[in-house]
Design an enzyme around this catalytic site. Structure first.
Site, PDB file in Angstrom:
ATOM      1  N   ASN A 147      22.192  -2.580 -18.709  1.00  0.00           N
ATOM      2  CA  ASN A 147      21.520  -2.575 -19.607  1.00  0.00           C
ATOM      3  C   ASN A 147      21.145  -2.067 -20.437  1.00  0.00           C
ATOM      4  O   ASN A 147      19.983  -2.777 -21.691  1.00  0.00           O
ATOM      5  CB  ASN A 147      20.345  -4.031 -19.270  1.00  0.00           C
ATOM      6  CG  ASN A 147      19.661  -3.117 -18.207  1.00  0.00           C
ATOM      7  OD1 ASN A 147      20.224  -1.330 -18.139  1.00  0.00           O
ATOM      8  ND2 ASN A 147      18.633  -3.283 -17.858  1.00  0.00           N
ATOM      9  N   SER A 149       8.071   5.839   0.479  1.00  0.00           N
ATOM     10  CA  SER A 149       7.875   4.656   0.324  1.00  0.00           C
ATOM     11  C   SER A 149       9.366   4.987  -0.813  1.00  0.00           C
ATOM     12  O   SER A 149       9.921   3.767  -1.237  1.00  0.00           O
ATOM     13  CB  SER A 149       6.893   4.268  -0.990  1.00  0.00           C
ATOM     14  OG  SER A 149       6.090   3.790  -0.221  1.00  0.00           O
ATOM     15  N   THR A 184      12.819  -1.761  13.798  1.00  0.00           N
ATOM     16  CA  THR A 184      13.069  -1.329  12.132  1.00  0.00           C
ATOM     17  C   THR A 184      14.165   0.198  11.911  1.00  0.00           C
ATOM     18  O   THR A 184      14.407   0.205  12.603  1.00  0.00           O
ATOM     19  CB  THR A 184      11.682  -1.419  11.650  1.00  0.00           C
ATOM     20  OG1 THR A 184      11.412  -0.196  12.022  1.00  0.00           O
ATOM     21  CG2 THR A 184      11.059  -1.802  11.379  1.00  0.00           C
ATOM     22  N   HIS A 228       2.955   0.843  -7.322  1.00  0.00           N
ATOM     23  CA  HIS A 228       3.970   0.779  -5.965  1.00  0.00           C
ATOM     24  C   HIS A 228       4.979  -0.151  -5.575  1.00  0.00           C
ATOM     25  O   HIS A 228       6.308   0.278  -5.742  1.00  0.00           O
ATOM     26  CB  HIS A 228       3.440   0.548  -4.952  1.00  0.00           C
ATOM     27  CG  HIS A 228       3.553   1.540  -3.356  1.00  0.00           C
ATOM     28  ND1 HIS A 228       4.281   0.576  -2.586  1.00  0.00           N
ATOM     29  CD2 HIS A 228       3.722   2.520  -3.626  1.00  0.00           C
ATOM     30  CE1 HIS A 228       5.106   1.677  -1.957  1.00  0.00           C
ATOM     31  NE2 HIS A 228       4.636   2.443  -1.981  1.00  0.00           N
ATOM     32  N   ASP A 247       5.233  -5.760  -0.667  1.00  0.00           N
ATOM     33  CA  ASP A 247       5.245  -4.254  -1.739  1.00  0.00           C
ATOM     34  C   ASP A 247       3.593  -4.711  -1.988  1.00  0.00           C
ATOM     35  O   ASP A 247       2.484  -5.913  -1.748  1.00  0.00           O
ATOM     36  CB  ASP A 247       5.312  -4.250  -1.954  1.00  0.00           C
ATOM     37  CG  ASP A 247       5.388  -2.294  -2.154  1.00  0.00           C
ATOM     38  OD1 ASP A 247       4.357  -1.652  -2.564  1.00  0.00           O
ATOM     39  OD2 ASP A 247       6.538  -1.772  -1.435  1.00  0.00           O
TER      40      ASP A 247
END
Length: 492
Positions: A195, A339, A290, A181, A148
């Protein structure tokens, strides 16, 4: 050498008649020189012809060649293809990050993980992360490469989990995110949990390998992506996330995908943001190498931009998904596009691998598809696989349960022997009977706390075996039944 430097070195100023300044760049071609060929000789031949070799990728025998200004791209490819020793020549195309620019900064809960109807969504339109996390939450032994724009390594959301990465855009070892991104994507996939800060990633234990292949404008080249795939494979990445769209399908890129698959990587990619038919156009998502991921809304509807087509494998939440900000602040932003959906599936793949590290790409894909919820969307979400939703909306809990093929094991002796203090035997509520029943254990490969059901045996007459029905159930609904025996024996 960075993309900026590479392009700047080739800039030529041209002054049109209108007097406006225009910048022109030289085209680039990717050529392959097989190992058996004298590469030095080929490079010398190219230089004599006015070509300039900019970069190389030895693992695939690839050279990135700059085209002379006197030649057009088509003629350059034809000439290079005919050069002795060159296996193929093709344009160094470009693509972009699969992002829909976020515009809703007030979406305050992570509905993709646990949708209770907040924000007008539909309860249950999520990946059932909370139930899944009761079974597995990931492992530092699993590495996920994020190809990315990089990430912010000092971000609290990634503290202690970022491996040394690389920047193929600026040609250095610092994959800093200068676009945002990559940080959005990495946060959805793997933000730290528990956390007291920001968001929780789907897999908040995996190791992150940042590989920068997108520039500050969210664009990248085929050559940088091929380098990124080879680097991730050589670095031992188990999962490779590609929230990328609109790359051209080239021999070089397909070779790099094959290289990563052959190295054992699980490859997850965007199905495109161009709507109807885009899953069959956008690359690398349309590659059969993929797992192609489309996007859904918080009501389980196909996002209007989500690519459809024969190449689509499944969908995941991808519209207004809360994502980690690039700034080191305790905030988030709403992020949309394939995305956003792709890292959810990559995170799921990483969690599955944390349970069974032997799983292959195809085995992960099969479990993701089989675990997906079918028929939960619009009328286009027809039974079985369809071109709008693929095999359905991803569900981490259901996919995890597919790794647990049997019920829990019941750990106990075949006969529970108790001592009776007298000839009358033992009552059902005698402390010795209760302690014996509590000694029965259930152990499951996946569920750390399976439930155990034991039917009370009633009074135990002295010296008589009494049947004891025991059932163990895990969180996935798998059950094991076993009949034991219990007896009260004379203490003497």
């Amino acid at each position: 050498m960075s993309n900026l430097t590479r392009f700047s070195a080739a800039l030529v100023l041209a002054l049109p008649a209108a007097g406006q300044l225009r910048l022109e760049t030289r085209a680039q071609v990717i050529v392959q020189v097989p190992r058996a060929v004298d590469r030095t000789g080929v490079e010398a031949s190219l230089e004599r012809g006015g070509w300039r070799v900019l970069e190389e990728l030895p693992a695939l025998g690839l050279l990135l060649v700059e085209v002379p200004l006197t030649q057009g791209l088509a003629s350059a490819i034809a000439r290079l293809s005919a050069t002795p020793g060159v296996a193929f020549a093709e344009a160094n195309g470009s693509g972009e990050g699969g992002e829909i620019v976020p515009n809703d900064t007030h979406f305050g809960v992570q509905w993709p993980l646990d949708n209770r109807g907040q924000g007008g969504g539909r309860a249950g339109a999520d990946i059932e992360a909370l139930r899944a996390w009761s079974l597995a939450r990931g492992s530092a032994a699993v590495t996920v490469a994020v190809l990315d724009s990089g990430l912010t390594p000092a971000h609290p959301e990634f503290a202690g989990r970022v491996l040394p990465g690389i920047d193929f855009v600026n040609e250095d070892a610092d994959p800093f995110d200068d676009q945002g991104h990559g940080t959005f994507v990495s946060g959805i996939l793997a933000a730290n949990a528990d956390n007291a800060f920001g968001l929780a990633g789907v897999d908040h234990a995996c190791a992150l390998l940042p590989v920068k292949v997108l520039n500050q404008f969210n664009g990248g080249t085929v050559f940088d992506l091929t380098q990124g795939l080879v680097f991730a494979a050589d670095a031992g990445a188990h999962v490779v996330n590609m929230s990328l769209i609109n790359y051209p399908q080239t021999t070089a890129l397909e070779s790099a995908l094959e290289y990563a698959r052959n190295a054992g990587c699980v490859l997850v990619a965007c199905a495109g943001n161009g709507g109807i038919g885009d899953a069959d156009r956008s690359y690398p998502g349309r590659s059969p190498l993929t797992i192609s991921v489309g996007a859904t809304t918080d009501r389980d509807l196909r996002a209007v931009f989500s690519g459809t087509g024969n190449s689509l494998d499944l969908v995941a939440p991808g519209e207004r998904v809360p994502a980690t900000l690039r700034a080191l602040t305790d905030g988030w932003t709403a992020f949309s596009g394939c995305s956003a959906a792709t890292p959810i599936v990559s995170g799921m793949a990483a969690v599955l691998l944390s349970v069974d590290p032997t799983l292959t790409h195809d085995e992960i894909k099969q479990r993701l598809e089989a675990g997906a919820e079918d028929g939960v969307g619009s009328a286009a979400d027809t039974p079985g696989r369809d071109n709008h939703y693929g095999h359905g909306r991803a569900n981490l809990f259901r996919s995890l349960c597919l790794l647990d093929t049997g019920g829990p094991s019941i750990v106990a002796p075949a006969v529970l022997r108790l001592e009776s203090p007298g000839p009358g035997g033992l009552s059902a509520d005698d402390p010795a009977v209760i302690a014996a029943l509590k000694s029965i254990l259930a152990v499951d490969d996946l569920d750390p706390a399976p439930r155990l059901q034991v039917v009370s045996p009633g009074p135990l007459p002295l010296g008589k075996l009494v049947a004891l029905a025991v059932t163990a159930l895990d969180a996935c609904g798998h059950a094991t039944q076993r009949t034991l025996e219990i007896i009260a024996e004379d203490r003497g």
